[in-house]
Scaffold this motif. Structure first.
Motif, mmCIF file in Angstrom:
data_model
loop_
_atom_site.group_PDB
_atom_site.id
_atom_site.type_symbol
_atom_site.label_atom_id
_atom_site.label_comp_id
_atom_site.label_asym_id
_atom_site.label_seq_id
_atom_site.Cartn_x
_atom_site.Cartn_y
_atom_site.Cartn_z
ATOM 1 N N GLY A 71 0.807 -1.215 0.000
ATOM 2 C CA GLY A 71 0.000 0.000 0.000
ATOM 3 C C GLY A 71 0.841 1.265 0.000
ATOM 4 N N VAL A 72 1.932 1.257 0.745
ATOM 5 C CA VAL A 72 2.826 2.422 0.780
ATOM 6 C C VAL A 72 3.398 2.690 -0.608
ATOM 7 N N ILE A 73 3.737 1.637 -1.329
ATOM 8 C CA ILE A 73 4.257 1.801 -2.695
ATOM 9 C C ILE A 73 3.176 2.406 -3.596
ATOM 10 N N PHE A 74 1.933 1.934 -3.458
ATOM 11 C CA PHE A 74 0.842 2.478 -4.265
ATOM 12 C C PHE A 74 0.598 3.948 -3.951
ATOM 13 N N VAL A 75 0.635 4.306 -2.679
ATOM 14 C CA VAL A 75 0.460 5.714 -2.310
ATOM 15 C C VAL A 75 1.590 6.554 -2.903
ATOM 16 N N ALA A 76 2.815 6.055 -2.810
ATOM 17 C CA ALA A 76 3.962 6.785 -3.363
ATOM 18 C C ALA A 76 3.830 6.963 -4.873
ATOM 19 N N LEU A 77 3.405 5.911 -5.579
ATOM 20 C CA LEU A 77 3.220 6.027 -7.029
ATOM 21 C C LEU A 77 2.122 7.026 -7.365
ATOM 22 N N GLY A 78 1.039 7.017 -6.592
ATOM 23 C CA GLY A 78 -0.054 7.964 -6.820
ATOM 24 C C GLY A 78 0.353 9.395 -6.551
ATOM 25 N N VAL A 79 1.059 9.614 -5.462
ATOM 26 C CA VAL A 79 1.524 10.967 -5.128
ATOM 27 C C VAL A 79 2.505 11.457 -6.194
ATOM 28 N N ALA A 80 3.412 10.582 -6.611
ATOM 29 C CA ALA A 80 4.370 10.966 -7.655
ATOM 30 C C ALA A 80 3.654 11.264 -8.967
ATOM 31 N N GLY A 81 2.637 10.496 -9.279
ATOM 32 C CA GLY A 81 1.865 10.729 -10.500
ATOM 33 C C GLY A 81 1.139 12.058 -10.489
ATOM 34 N N ARG A 82 0.643 12.438 -9.330
ATOM 35 C CA ARG A 82 -0.028 13.734 -9.220
ATOM 36 C C ARG A 82 0.985 14.879 -9.246
#
Length: 121
Positions: A37-48
């Protein structure tokens, strides 16, 4: 799609933390969904934060979702999991499956939009 990655990551963090709190074993493996989940949050934040890299980051998130889905389903089936382990594995499969479906729909819509734009030009 980046926002959906953050939501999926947050859901996995909740599953992992819940599994760790409820579990009496104190094993680090109960936190595996939270780590994913932390990786998914990081990918989402980076994408934004970097819209020009968003499509690459979301493809990485989709690949990770597929990997997490396959490994969680395989673990649930192969180890004949029961109880809390089965719950966290199935929750991971459901969250990752839903994310993967949304990602595929988004990728298809983007391709159709690009093709329509190229045809009208």
């Amino acid at each position: 799609m980046a926002y959906k990655s953050i939501i999926a990551g947050a859901a996995l963090i909740v599953v992992g933390v819940f599994g760790n709190i409820v579990s009496d074993t104190g094993s680090i493996t109960t936190l595996i969904p939270a780590f994913i989940g932390v990786i998914f949050v990081a990918l989402g934040v980076a994408g934004r934060a970097k819209p020009n890299l968003n499509h690459h980051l979301m493809h990485a998130a989709a690949a990770l979702a597929l990997l997490a889905l396959i490994s969680s389903a395989g673990s649930a089936i192969g180890r004949s999991s029961t109880g809390l382990a089965l719950f966290t594995q199935l929750a991971t499969v459901i969250v990752m499956g839903a994310f993967l479906v949304l990602a595929i729909q988004s990728f298809r819509a983007a391709r159709i939009a690009r093709e329509a734009e190229a045809a009208s030009a």
